[in-house]
Design a protein around this motif. Structure first.
Motif, short mmCIF file in Angstrom:
data_model
loop_
_atom_site.label_atom_id
_atom_site.label_comp_id
_atom_site.label_asym_id
_atom_site.label_seq_id
_atom_site.Cartn_x
_atom_site.Cartn_y
_atom_site.Cartn_z
N ARG A 42 0.83 -1.21 0.00
CA ARG A 42 0.00 0.00 0.00
C ARG A 42 0.86 1.26 0.00
N THR A 43 0.25 2.40 -0.22
CA THR A 43 0.96 3.66 -0.41
C THR A 43 1.83 4.00 0.79
N PHE A 44 3.12 3.93 0.60
CA PHE A 44 4.09 4.15 1.66
C PHE A 44 3.93 5.53 2.27
N SER A 45 3.70 6.53 1.43
CA SER A 45 3.68 7.90 1.93
C SER A 45 2.49 8.19 2.84
N ASN A 46 1.54 7.28 2.94
CA ASN A 46 0.42 7.48 3.87
C ASN A 46 0.78 7.15 5.31
N TYR A 47 1.89 6.43 5.50
CA TYR A 47 2.20 5.84 6.79
C TYR A 47 3.22 6.63 7.59
N ALA A 48 2.96 6.76 8.88
CA ALA A 48 4.03 7.10 9.80
C ALA A 48 4.95 5.89 9.89
N MET A 49 6.23 6.15 10.05
CA MET A 49 7.21 5.07 10.12
C MET A 49 8.02 5.19 11.39
N GLY A 50 8.55 4.07 11.83
CA GLY A 50 9.34 4.09 13.05
C GLY A 50 10.33 2.96 13.11
N TRP A 51 11.22 3.05 14.08
CA TRP A 51 12.16 1.98 14.39
C TRP A 51 12.02 1.64 15.87
N PHE A 52 11.99 0.35 16.12
CA PHE A 52 12.00 -0.19 17.48
C PHE A 52 13.17 -1.16 17.57
N ARG A 53 13.53 -1.53 18.79
CA ARG A 53 14.59 -2.51 18.95
C ARG A 53 14.30 -3.41 20.14
N GLN A 54 14.89 -4.60 20.08
CA GLN A 54 14.70 -5.56 21.18
C GLN A 54 16.01 -6.27 21.44
N THR B 183 23.16 -2.68 21.14
CA THR B 183 23.05 -4.02 20.57
C THR B 183 21.63 -4.55 20.72
N ALA B 184 21.03 -4.94 19.60
CA ALA B 184 19.64 -5.40 19.60
C ALA B 184 19.25 -5.81 18.19
N VAL B 185 18.10 -6.42 18.07
CA VAL B 185 17.46 -6.59 16.77
C VAL B 185 16.61 -5.34 16.54
N TYR B 186 16.81 -4.71 15.40
CA TYR B 186 16.10 -3.47 15.07
C TYR B 186 14.97 -3.78 14.08
N TYR B 187 13.79 -3.28 14.42
CA TYR B 187 12.60 -3.55 13.63
C TYR B 187 12.05 -2.26 13.03
N CYS B 188 11.72 -2.31 11.77
CA CYS B 188 11.02 -1.23 11.09
C CYS B 188 9.53 -1.39 11.34
N ALA B 189 8.83 -0.26 11.46
CA ALA B 189 7.41 -0.31 11.77
C ALA B 189 6.65 0.73 10.97
N ALA B 190 5.42 0.40 10.60
CA ALA B 190 4.56 1.32 9.86
C ALA B 190 3.21 1.40 10.54
N GLY B 191 2.64 2.61 10.57
CA GLY B 191 1.35 2.78 11.20
C GLY B 191 0.53 3.86 10.52
N LEU B 192 -0.80 3.66 10.53
CA LEU B 192 -1.71 4.61 9.91
C LEU B 192 -2.52 5.40 10.94
N ARG B 193 -2.55 4.94 12.19
CA ARG B 193 -3.50 5.47 13.15
C ARG B 193 -2.99 6.66 13.94
N SER B 194 -1.71 6.98 13.84
CA SER B 194 -1.14 8.11 14.56
C SER B 194 -0.13 8.82 13.67
N PRO B 195 0.07 10.13 13.86
CA PRO B 195 1.08 10.83 13.04
C PRO B 195 2.51 10.38 13.34
N LEU B 196 2.74 9.93 14.56
CA LEU B 196 4.02 9.36 14.96
C LEU B 196 3.71 8.08 15.71
N ILE B 197 4.59 7.10 15.61
CA ILE B 197 4.35 5.84 16.31
C ILE B 197 5.46 5.62 17.33
N THR B 198 5.10 5.74 18.59
CA THR B 198 6.06 5.60 19.68
C THR B 198 5.79 4.39 20.56
#
Length: 124
Positions: free
Chosen positions: A27-39, A91-106
């Motif tokens: 789906r249209t990438f530019s519609n999504y807020a994007m983020g990085w998380f790590r574990q 040091t961690a596994v870094y995950y990319c994340a996409a969300g539509l429901r908030s302008p930023l995803i924290t």
């Protein structure tokens, strides 16, 4: 559906740099807020950085502020995480994340799609 594929992880010495990339398809990438998380092993997944759909705003975890930079290129359907002055505690596994429901995803509950993760290891 959005598919996210991370790349750019690896082994680096403390003080070094890495740039992670996350390529999106579907789906249209530019519609999504994007983020990085790590574990890290034995720890909860935690927020690292996020960016609005147009790149106009960013937000960072205190632990990475001033060292990491998130950016996006909507023409390439890609989001980046530039990581400088790396520390062993990054040091961690870094995950990319996409969300539509908030302008930023924290928080993880605001994420609609996850990538498979890429390992970052920082040696002391």
């Amino acid at each position: 559906q959005v598919q996210l594929v991370e790349s750019g992880g690896g082994l680096v010495q403390a003080g070094g740099s890495l740039r992670l990339s996350c390529a999106a398809s579907g789906r249209t990438f530019s519609n999504y807020a994007m983020g990085w998380f790590r574990q890290a092993p034995g720890k909860e997944r935690e927020f690292v950085a996020t960016i609005t759909w147009n790149g106009g705003s960013t937000y960072y975890a205190d632990s990475v502020k001033g060292r990491f930079t998130i950016s996006r290129d909507n023409a390439k359907n890609t989001v980046y995480l530039q990581m400088n002055s790396l520390k062993p505690e990054d040091t961690a596994v870094y995950y990319c994340a996409a969300g539509l429901r908030s302008p930023l995803i924290t928080i993880a509950t605001r994420v609609d799609y996850w990538g498979q993760g890429t390992q970052v290891t920082v040696s002391s």
